[in-house]
Design a protein around this motif. Structure first.
Motif, PDB file in Angstrom:
ATOM      1  N   THR A 270      47.018 -61.195  29.886  1.00 44.50           N
ATOM      2  CA  THR A 270      45.982 -60.258  29.441  1.00 44.50           C
ATOM      3  C   THR A 270      46.669 -59.148  28.648  1.00 44.50           C
ATOM      4  O   THR A 270      47.748 -58.702  29.022  1.00 44.50           O
ATOM      5  CB  THR A 270      45.257 -59.630  30.660  1.00 44.50           C
ATOM      6  OG1 THR A 270      45.029 -60.649  31.622  1.00 44.50           O
ATOM      7  CG2 THR A 270      43.966 -58.963  30.263  1.00 44.50           C
ATOM      8  N   GLU A 271      46.025 -58.719  27.565  1.00 43.84           N
ATOM      9  CA  GLU A 271      46.708 -57.751  26.706  1.00 43.84           C
ATOM     10  C   GLU A 271      46.143 -56.352  26.798  1.00 43.84           C
ATOM     11  O   GLU A 271      44.980 -56.156  27.157  1.00 43.84           O
ATOM     12  CB  GLU A 271      46.620 -58.221  25.254  1.00 43.84           C
ATOM     13  CG  GLU A 271      47.536 -59.407  25.030  1.00 43.84           C
ATOM     14  CD  GLU A 271      47.727 -59.738  23.561  1.00 43.84           C
ATOM     15  OE1 GLU A 271      46.939 -59.262  22.723  1.00 43.84           O
ATOM     16  OE2 GLU A 271      48.677 -60.478  23.263  1.00 43.84           O
TER      17      GLU A 271
ATOM     18  N   LYS B 107      45.640 -69.242  23.375  1.00 38.07           N
ATOM     19  CA  LYS B 107      46.550 -69.706  22.319  1.00 38.07           C
ATOM     20  C   LYS B 107      47.926 -69.039  22.479  1.00 38.07           C
ATOM     21  O   LYS B 107      48.962 -69.677  22.368  1.00 38.07           O
ATOM     22  CB  LYS B 107      45.938 -69.327  20.945  1.00 38.07           C
ATOM     23  CG  LYS B 107      46.264 -70.358  19.879  1.00 38.07           C
ATOM     24  CD  LYS B 107      45.961 -69.904  18.486  1.00 38.07           C
ATOM     25  CE  LYS B 107      44.508 -69.837  18.087  1.00 38.07           C
ATOM     26  NZ  LYS B 107      44.299 -69.177  16.799  1.00 38.07           N
ATOM     27  N   LYS B 108      47.907 -67.750  22.802  1.00 37.22           N
ATOM     28  CA  LYS B 108      49.186 -67.047  22.990  1.00 37.22           C
ATOM     29  C   LYS B 108      49.922 -67.585  24.217  1.00 37.22           C
ATOM     30  O   LYS B 108      51.136 -67.748  24.193  1.00 37.22           O
ATOM     31  CB  LYS B 108      48.947 -65.546  23.127  1.00 37.22           C
ATOM     32  CG  LYS B 108      48.567 -64.926  21.795  1.00 37.22           C
ATOM     33  CD  LYS B 108      48.676 -63.428  21.825  1.00 37.22           C
ATOM     34  CE  LYS B 108      48.343 -62.860  20.443  1.00 37.22           C
ATOM     35  NZ  LYS B 108      48.000 -61.462  20.484  1.00 37.22           N
TER      36      LYS B 108
ATOM     37  N   GLU C 271      38.218 -63.614  22.117  1.00 31.61           N
ATOM     38  CA  GLU C 271      39.384 -62.952  22.716  1.00 31.61           C
ATOM     39  C   GLU C 271      40.051 -63.851  23.757  1.00 31.61           C
ATOM     40  O   GLU C 271      41.284 -63.939  23.831  1.00 31.61           O
ATOM     41  CB  GLU C 271      38.962 -61.632  23.386  1.00 31.61           C
ATOM     42  CG  GLU C 271      38.658 -60.507  22.414  1.00 31.61           C
ATOM     43  CD  GLU C 271      38.118 -59.268  23.132  1.00 31.61           C
ATOM     44  OE1 GLU C 271      38.694 -58.186  22.969  1.00 31.61           O
ATOM     45  OE2 GLU C 271      37.094 -59.389  23.861  1.00 31.61           O
ATOM     46  N   ILE C 272      39.237 -64.536  24.549  1.00 31.01           N
ATOM     47  CA  ILE C 272      39.805 -65.417  25.586  1.00 31.01           C
ATOM     48  C   ILE C 272      40.573 -66.565  24.931  1.00 31.01           C
ATOM     49  O   ILE C 272      41.692 -66.903  25.332  1.00 31.01           O
ATOM     50  CB  ILE C 272      38.696 -65.950  26.526  1.00 31.01           C
ATOM     51  CG1 ILE C 272      37.995 -64.787  27.239  1.00 31.01           C
ATOM     52  CG2 ILE C 272      39.269 -66.926  27.555  1.00 31.01           C
ATOM     53  CD1 ILE C 272      36.758 -65.152  28.039  1.00 31.01           C
ATOM     54  N   LEU C 273      39.982 -67.130  23.878  1.00 34.80           N
ATOM     55  CA  LEU C 273      40.655 -68.244  23.190  1.00 34.80           C
ATOM     56  C   LEU C 273      41.969 -67.790  22.561  1.00 34.80           C
ATOM     57  O   LEU C 273      42.969 -68.505  22.595  1.00 34.80           O
ATOM     58  CB  LEU C 273      39.735 -68.839  22.111  1.00 34.80           C
ATOM     59  CG  LEU C 273      38.562 -69.653  22.659  1.00 34.80           C
ATOM     60  CD1 LEU C 273      37.631 -70.067  21.530  1.00 34.80           C
ATOM     61  CD2 LEU C 273      39.055 -70.891  23.415  1.00 34.80           C
ATOM     62  N   GLU C 274      41.968 -66.579  22.040  1.00 34.53           N
ATOM     63  CA  GLU C 274      43.185 -66.029  21.432  1.00 34.53           C
ATOM     64  C   GLU C 274      44.286 -65.881  22.498  1.00 34.53           C
ATOM     65  O   GLU C 274      45.450 -66.216  22.256  1.00 34.53           O
ATOM     66  CB  GLU C 274      42.829 -64.658  20.813  1.00 34.53           C
ATOM     67  CG  GLU C 274      43.864 -64.048  19.910  1.00 34.53           C
ATOM     68  CD  GLU C 274      44.343 -64.964  18.787  1.00 34.53           C
ATOM     69  OE1 GLU C 274      43.528 -65.755  18.267  1.00 34.53           O
ATOM     70  OE2 GLU C 274      45.547 -64.898  18.471  1.00 34.53           O
TER      71      GLU C 274
ATOM     72  N   PRO D 177      52.545 -59.347  27.132  1.00 41.49           N
ATOM     73  CA  PRO D 177      52.765 -60.707  27.640  1.00 41.49           C
ATOM     74  C   PRO D 177      54.139 -61.245  27.254  1.00 41.49           C
ATOM     75  O   PRO D 177      54.774 -61.950  28.045  1.00 41.49           O
ATOM     76  CB  PRO D 177      51.651 -61.509  26.976  1.00 41.49           C
ATOM     77  CG  PRO D 177      50.587 -60.523  26.665  1.00 41.49           C
ATOM     78  CD  PRO D 177      51.286 -59.238  26.374  1.00 41.49           C
ATOM     79  N   ALA D 178      54.622 -60.895  26.073  1.00 44.82           N
ATOM     80  CA  ALA D 178      55.938 -61.397  25.649  1.00 44.82           C
ATOM     81  C   ALA D 178      57.034 -60.805  26.536  1.00 44.82           C
ATOM     82  O   ALA D 178      57.969 -61.507  26.931  1.00 44.82           O
ATOM     83  CB  ALA D 178      56.187 -61.031  24.195  1.00 44.82           C
TER      84      ALA D 178
END
Ligand code: SAM
Ligand code: SF4
Ligand code: FES
Length: 346
Positions: free
Chosen positions: A292-293, A91-92, A85-88, A313-314
């Motif tokens: 953070t999502e 990446k975002k 999850e952290i890596l995802e 985040p977007a």
């Protein structure tokens, strides 16, 4: 111009008494902001660095009286993100154009050297600068994180009043906090620190001493924010930190540490709409949008009224981009390491 503001802009030096005089003067705020904005433009330019904040665990072994993540708070819903999850999220963050990720958490010792270095190597492959904000660790742990690719570390001193610090952070030692900061410096990190504004019992002299401490440390980043009382903590009924005092502190920090990276922090916006825009025009040059999502944003509940808990985040990227443009500034495209234009000539 106020003679102390003129002196600060010219020499980047003030005494404790001069700092206190400016902090207590109700009419100095506007002039301080204008002067700090000039110094900001001269030393760090008009680019604003965006650092993508990943709040990866709200589990904490400490018990700071002001913080919702404190270990004795039974009301908070705890979470810990997995490595995937952290890596995802990293990446975002990269896809939103952020050049730095800030990995922040409570003092969660699940994230051992092994777990964390593994993660750092993988994030580094994405060509991102990495800031850590995980609290107090040993010199060896800090060294291992640095070797695995961490570039910067944020550890607020919170207050330089030793008695107040030890009262508000039970079980923690002021001397150890300071030695963590010096260890990080020694290891070659860009070191970020900062303080809370409006702690019960904090004086203007103590805030002035905080600024002088940051100068002595030659801090690369200084993040400050008002105390926002949290009903689930022992400081539930404390007064909120004052916005104008926080703003003055930011301006004084810019005047005395002209090259530092200084964020307009999220907590300020809990006090006042558009606070970040105001603070960016009073000396600050960094914003840390949250990446953070979902529900994790809400669960990272340091204090109530945190902004952006319902935003994606977007949305944050778009919102902050618009605010930056509206004040005639731009999003910097480099990694935003501290500039060293005039090192020690002031
Ligand atoms: N655990 C690490 C540490 O303490 O350094 C990093 C995370 S901690 C949640 C980040 C910062 O949140 C702290 O340095 C503190 O200044 C701030 N903070 C905690 N509770 C707060 C509150 N009630 N109001 C404003 N800021 C708060
Ligand atoms: Fe833990 Fe940091 Fe909160 Fe203190 S401020 S309780 S160390 S998360
Ligand atoms: Fe999150 Fe504005 S920064 S919505």
């Amino acid at each position: 111009m106020n003679k102390y503001i003129e002196k600060a802009e010219r020499t980047h030096k003030l005494t404790e008494d001069e700092l206190v005089s400016l902090l207590q003067n109700p009419s100095s705020s506007g002039e301080l902001a204008i002067s700090a904005d000039r110094v900001r433009a001269k030393y760090v330019g008009s680019g604003i660095h965006l650092r993508g904040l990943i709040e990866f665990s709200n589990i904490c072994r400490q018990n700071c009286l002001y913080c919702g993540l404190r270990r004795d708070n039974p009301k908070i819903e705890r979470y810990r993100l997995s490595e995937a999850e952290i890596l995802e999220l990293a990446k975002k963050a990269k896809s939103y154009g952020y050049k730095t990720v800030v990995l922040q958490s409570g003092e969660d010792i699940y994230f051992s050297v092994k777990v964390l270095t593994n993660l750092l190597y993988k994030i580094k492959e994405m060509d991102l600068a990495i800031t850590l904000s995980l609290g107090e660790r040993s010199l060896d742990e800090y060294r291992a994180f640095k070797q695995a690719g961490a570039d910067r570390y944020l550890l607020r001193i919170e207050t330089t009043d030793k008695n107040l610090y030890e009262q508000l952070d039970p079980g923690m030692s002021f001397e150890n906090r300071k030695s963590c900061l010096w260890n990080l410096k020694e290891l070659g990190y860009e070191v970020g620190t900062g303080c809370l504004i409006g702690l019960p019992g904090q004086t203007l002299h103590s805030l002035a001493q905080d600024i002088l401490f940051f100068q002595q440390l030659d801090a690369d980043m200084i993040g400050i924010g008002p105390l926002i009382p949290n009903m689930d903590t022992p400081l539930a009924f404390a007064a909120k930190g004052d916005f104008d005092l926080t703003k003055k502190m930011v301006s004084l920090l810019r005047l005395l540490l002209p090259e530092a990276n200084i964020p307009a922090t999220t907590a300020m916006e809990t006090l006042k709409a558009d606070a970040r825009v105001i603070i960016l025009q009073a000396g600050a040059n960094v914003v840390m949008p949250n990446v953070t999502e979902g529900d994790y944003r809400r669960k990272y509940a340091l204090y109530p009224g945190k902004i952006c808990v319902a935003d994606t985040p977007a949305q944050c990227r778009c919102c902050i981009g618009g605010k930056i443009k509206s004040i005639g500034r731009y999003v910097a495209q480099d990694k935003g390491f501290r500039s060293h234009i005039s090192t020690r000539s002031y």
